[in-house]
Enzyme design. Structure first.
Site, PDB file in Angstrom:
ATOM      1  N   GLU B  12       0.877  -1.184   0.000  1.00 44.93           N
ATOM      2  CA  GLU B  12       0.000   0.000   0.000  1.00 44.93           C
ATOM      3  C   GLU B  12       0.903   1.219   0.000  1.00 44.93           C
ATOM      4  O   GLU B  12       1.726   1.366   0.892  1.00 44.93           O
ATOM      5  CB  GLU B  12      -0.841   0.055   1.278  1.00 44.93           C
ATOM      6  CG  GLU B  12      -1.558  -1.216   1.649  1.00 44.93           C
ATOM      7  CD  GLU B  12      -2.026  -1.184   3.115  1.00 44.93           C
ATOM      8  OE1 GLU B  12      -2.302  -0.102   3.646  1.00 44.93           O
ATOM      9  OE2 GLU B  12      -2.086  -2.255   3.718  1.00 44.93           O
ATOM     10  N   TYR B  83      -7.479   5.121  -3.991  1.00 48.97           N
ATOM     11  CA  TYR B  83      -8.344   5.954  -3.141  1.00 48.97           C
ATOM     12  C   TYR B  83      -7.593   7.117  -2.514  1.00 48.97           C
ATOM     13  O   TYR B  83      -6.391   7.299  -2.731  1.00 48.97           O
ATOM     14  CB  TYR B  83      -8.978   5.080  -2.059  1.00 48.97           C
ATOM     15  CG  TYR B  83      -8.006   4.292  -1.190  1.00 48.97           C
ATOM     16  CD1 TYR B  83      -7.191   3.305  -1.743  1.00 48.97           C
ATOM     17  CD2 TYR B  83      -7.908   4.518   0.174  1.00 48.97           C
ATOM     18  CE1 TYR B  83      -6.316   2.577  -0.955  1.00 48.97           C
ATOM     19  CE2 TYR B  83      -7.031   3.783   0.975  1.00 48.97           C
ATOM     20  CZ  TYR B  83      -6.241   2.817   0.394  1.00 48.97           C
ATOM     21  OH  TYR B  83      -5.372   2.095   1.168  1.00 48.97           O
ATOM     22  N   ASP B  85      -6.439   8.823   0.972  1.00 47.24           N
ATOM     23  CA  ASP B  85      -6.246   8.492   2.380  1.00 47.24           C
ATOM     24  C   ASP B  85      -5.283   9.498   3.005  1.00 47.24           C
ATOM     25  O   ASP B  85      -4.191   9.727   2.477  1.00 47.24           O
ATOM     26  CB  ASP B  85      -5.680   7.072   2.495  1.00 47.24           C
ATOM     27  CG  ASP B  85      -5.799   6.523   3.914  1.00 47.24           C
ATOM     28  OD1 ASP B  85      -6.643   7.037   4.679  1.00 47.24           O
ATOM     29  OD2 ASP B  85      -5.061   5.588   4.255  1.00 47.24           O
ATOM     30  N   THR B  93      -1.937  -2.628  -3.921  1.00 44.58           N
ATOM     31  CA  THR B  93      -1.886  -3.673  -4.936  1.00 44.58           C
ATOM     32  C   THR B  93      -2.949  -4.725  -4.638  1.00 44.58           C
ATOM     33  O   THR B  93      -3.387  -4.871  -3.501  1.00 44.58           O
ATOM     34  CB  THR B  93      -0.531  -4.413  -4.952  1.00 44.58           C
ATOM     35  OG1 THR B  93      -0.391  -5.164  -3.727  1.00 44.58           O
ATOM     36  CG2 THR B  93       0.628  -3.454  -5.116  1.00 44.58           C
ATOM     37  N   HIS B 147       3.445   0.596   2.904  1.00 39.00           N
ATOM     38  CA  HIS B 147       3.284  -0.563   3.771  1.00 39.00           C
ATOM     39  C   HIS B 147       3.309  -1.861   2.979  1.00 39.00           C
ATOM     40  O   HIS B 147       2.957  -1.888   1.809  1.00 39.00           O
ATOM     41  CB  HIS B 147       1.977  -0.462   4.550  1.00 39.00           C
ATOM     42  CG  HIS B 147       1.920   0.728   5.467  1.00 39.00           C
ATOM     43  ND1 HIS B 147       0.804   1.067   6.173  1.00 39.00           N
ATOM     44  CD2 HIS B 147       2.856   1.657   5.782  1.00 39.00           C
ATOM     45  CE1 HIS B 147       1.041   2.162   6.883  1.00 39.00           C
ATOM     46  NE2 HIS B 147       2.280   2.537   6.664  1.00 39.00           N
ATOM     47  N   ASN B 149       2.153  -6.097   3.230  1.00 42.99           N
ATOM     48  CA  ASN B 149       1.300  -7.056   3.923  1.00 42.99           C
ATOM     49  C   ASN B 149       1.685  -8.470   3.539  1.00 42.99           C
ATOM     50  O   ASN B 149       1.901  -8.745   2.351  1.00 42.99           O
ATOM     51  CB  ASN B 149      -0.161  -6.823   3.539  1.00 42.99           C
ATOM     52  CG  ASN B 149      -0.631  -5.442   3.950  1.00 42.99           C
ATOM     53  OD1 ASN B 149      -0.667  -5.116   5.132  1.00 42.99           O
ATOM     54  ND2 ASN B 149      -0.963  -4.614   2.971  1.00 42.99           N
ATOM     55  N   ARG B 231      -2.800 -11.065   8.884  1.00 37.46           N
ATOM     56  CA  ARG B 231      -2.143 -10.263   7.851  1.00 37.46           C
ATOM     57  C   ARG B 231      -1.087  -9.430   8.565  1.00 37.46           C
ATOM     58  O   ARG B 231      -1.424  -8.516   9.310  1.00 37.46           O
ATOM     59  CB  ARG B 231      -3.162  -9.356   7.156  1.00 37.46           C
ATOM     60  CG  ARG B 231      -2.512  -8.367   6.169  1.00 37.46           C
ATOM     61  CD  ARG B 231      -3.560  -7.472   5.516  1.00 37.46           C
ATOM     62  NE  ARG B 231      -4.247  -6.625   6.488  1.00 37.46           N
ATOM     63  CZ  ARG B 231      -4.205  -5.282   6.477  1.00 37.46           C
ATOM     64  NH1 ARG B 231      -3.507  -4.646   5.569  1.00 37.46           N
ATOM     65  NH2 ARG B 231      -4.874  -4.583   7.380  1.00 37.46           N
ATOM     66  N   HIS B 233       1.285  -6.577   8.967  1.00 44.25           N
ATOM     67  CA  HIS B 233       1.305  -5.247   8.360  1.00 44.25           C
ATOM     68  C   HIS B 233       2.662  -4.624   8.685  1.00 44.25           C
ATOM     69  O   HIS B 233       2.927  -4.285   9.835  1.00 44.25           O
ATOM     70  CB  HIS B 233       0.156  -4.462   9.000  1.00 44.25           C
ATOM     71  CG  HIS B 233      -0.177  -3.178   8.333  1.00 44.25           C
ATOM     72  ND1 HIS B 233      -0.517  -3.094   7.011  1.00 44.25           N
ATOM     73  CD2 HIS B 233      -0.239  -1.910   8.817  1.00 44.25           C
ATOM     74  CE1 HIS B 233      -0.785  -1.832   6.711  1.00 44.25           C
ATOM     75  NE2 HIS B 233      -0.602  -1.092   7.784  1.00 44.25           N
TER      76      HIS B 233
END
Lengths: 64, 505
Positions: B12, B83, B85, B93, B147, B149, B231, B233
């Site tokens: 991300e 989006y 943020d 992705t 980030h 994941n 997940r 992070h």
């Protein structure tokens, strides 16, 4: 590290102090220097105008 | 040795945004313009319980109230989310099957942003030009994230993850950093450092991502069956421009996590002061500096990484590993050896080394002190997503930096989802039946078939819903209604839950 062979001696002894100068002595020299000069001229042509103003105005809101 | 969960992964990225010629332009509005302008974005909104990403509790001027909020939170036919943020355009992705695919879809993010910015340009006034950077800091103390994941087995105790991962994340900066001129956040002055992000880490473990950032983040939002999966992070990383470096960053972390999960990492390698080590490692581009292991012994970041590599090598020797895993391991080994010998020899694929070489070239030619604004500009512009301005792209075009992917591969991945994860189901449904999809999320699709009730198709397993299982099914269906019916007898008024695609066949 045990079992790790060093290909060359370390560039200087490790220590907790960081060197004051950035070590990039090998980055520029001889033929490479010539080629990098060509590259820098290319980059000159695309760099944002007025670096000082651009950098001053570059303010982002914090994110994650 | 137990078996590791397949490491599905993704990234991300929050992009830096500004309008040249109009300093102070509201970044939420600018980000909204960019996201709304992207032609590849479907009009399907992300998440049925709509969030309001344009709203900022900190009161950053006018909100993005001019936009339909659904258009600020979109899902793409490649399975990605695009989006607004925190006053930044963000691209997540789709779920990727391995680090090679992860690197590809990460790079697609730049392509999406560049195309979206070009499309949004017409909404701006004369003399105003959008600038979007894939970086992590404005050089003035404001940071935004890139980030990662990774899918993990829920059974692994979180304490084990913290114990094993901390020293890895602290020291991987030697090959994962994107490079930065100067320091921030009250850290000591330094001309140049390995990482964009290292200055901003203040805690060892925690839930925060925007203040007092922790080295190991505890966000527990699996977007999958919470009984089976976690997940993980990871928030310490830099946004990288180099394709090969993204591959190495994702691949090495995935290998460490797989070995950890299999119980094959041995005793954890603990650092005495991980938070201090984070910036100390970053602040030393010579890679000489040592940090202290718990117990007091000194060790360099490269030595810590060599230890992780040795343990992962033993794990792969025992399990065989996939071709991609072996490719990651070999690149990791080559990179550590090159960094040990001469860090500048990695300038062909490590962002921080490439950027440093460029900066040194300018310093030498123009006799610039490290404080000169031109060097800060070079640092910034390395990360511009527009190929015509990006200095990373210049280095690639000049044959000085390597690539892993062709432009054609990036084009394809901007439109099409990965084959081997549930992103395939999401992206393909979007491409075929967008008009019948009410909302999308990581773990479900919600269909509006024109009936009273919406139909929700859960996708709780990231590894299911790939091409092999669902492509024929989707092909056979002429409409979304056909598909939902084929997925499992949601017929009439009985409920809103359809059978997950992985169980329908």
């Amino acid at each position: 590290m045990a079992g790790q062979e060093r290909k060359q001696p370390r560039r200087s002894a490790p220590s907790e102090e960081a060197p004051q100068e950035v070590d990039a002595s090998r980055a520029v020299g001889g033929e490479l220097a010539e080629r990098i000069d060509d590259l820098l001229e290319e980059i000159d042509a695309v760099l944002e105008e007025n670096a000082e103003e651009f950098v001053r105005n570059y303010v982002q809101k914090g994110g994650q | 040795m137990s078996l590791a969960v397949h490491k599905v992964l993704g990234t991300e990225t929050e992009f830096g945004i500004g309008v040249r010629g109009r300093p102070g332009y509201n970044p939420v509005t600018a980000a909204g313009l960019v996201v709304a302008a992207y032609a590849g974005a479907s009009r399907v909104r992300w998440s049925y319980d709509e969030e309001t990403p344009g709203r900022d509790a900190r009161g950053f001027g006018p909100s993005a109230g001019d936009f339909d909020t659904g258009m600020l939170n979109t899902v793409l036919t490649n399975g990605a989310r695009f989006y607004v943020d925190h006053a930044h355009p963000e691209y997540s992705t789709p779920e990727c099957y391995d680090p090679l695919e992860g690197a590809l879809y990460d790079k697609v993010g730049e392509l999406v942003l560049a195309r979206a910015a070009a499309a949004a340009q017409s909404a701006l006034g004369p003399g105003e030009q959008l600038r979007i950077h894939k970086n992590n800091s404005d050089g003035k103390g404001n940071s935004y994230g890139a980030h990662e994941n990774y899918l993990m087995a829920r059974a692994v105790p979180f304490g084990d993850i913290v114990a094993h991962l901390t020293a890895f994340l602290v020291t991987r900066q030697v090959f994962a950093g994107a490079g930065k001129v100067g320091s921030e956040n009250g850290r000591p002055t330094v001309p140049y450092q390995l990482s964009q992000r290292a200055d901003f880490f203040e805690e060892e473990v925690g839930l925060e991502t925007t203040v007092k950032r922790p080295i190991v983040n505890t966000r527990d939002e699996p977007h999958a069956d919470p009984g089976t999966y976690r997940r993980l992070h990871v928030i310490t990383g830099d946004a990288n421009m180099s394709e090969k470096q993204i591959f190495l960053k994702l691949g090495s972390a995935a290998l460490v996590l797989a070995a950890l999960e299999a119980g094959a990492l041995g005793p954890p390698l603990l650092l005495e002061d991980p938070v201090g080590a984070m910036w100390r490692v970053s602040h030393d581009a010579s890679l000489h500096r040592t940090v202290r292991r718990a117990g007091g012994k000194s060790i360099t970041a490269l030595e810590v990484q060599a230890e992780y590599l040795a343990r992962v090598t033993a794990y792969l020797a025992a399990t065989g590993g996939s071709p991609v895993e072996r490719q990651v391991r070999n690149l990791w080994e080559t990179t550590l050896a090159a960094l040990e010998r001469d860090p500048s020899s990695t300038a062909g694929y490590l962002d921080w080394a490439a950027k440093l070489q460029l900066l040194e070239g300018y310093r030498e030619r123009d006799q610039l002190p490290w404080s000169h604004p031109k060097l800060r500009l070079l640092d910034l512009q390395y990360h511009d997503v527009a190929p015509e301005r990006s200095l990373h792209h210049r280095l690639v075009a000049a044959g000085r930096m390597e690539r892993l992917f062709t432009d054609a591969a990036l084009d394809k991945a901007a439109a099409e989802p990965p084959d081997r994860t549930r992103a395939f189901f999401r992206g393909t449904c979007l491409a075929r039946f967008a008009e019948s999809v009410a909302a999308a999320n990581w773990d479900s699709l919600v269909f509006d078939l024109g009936e009273d009730a919406l139909r929700r198709v859960p996708m709780m397993d990231p590894l299911r819903g790939g091409r092999e299982r669902v492509a024929d099914l989707i092909d056979r269906c002429a409409s979304a209604a056909d598909l939902v019916r084929a997925l499992g007898g949601v017929d009439g008024r009985t409920g809103t839950e359809a059978t997950p695609p992985e169980r329908a066949l």
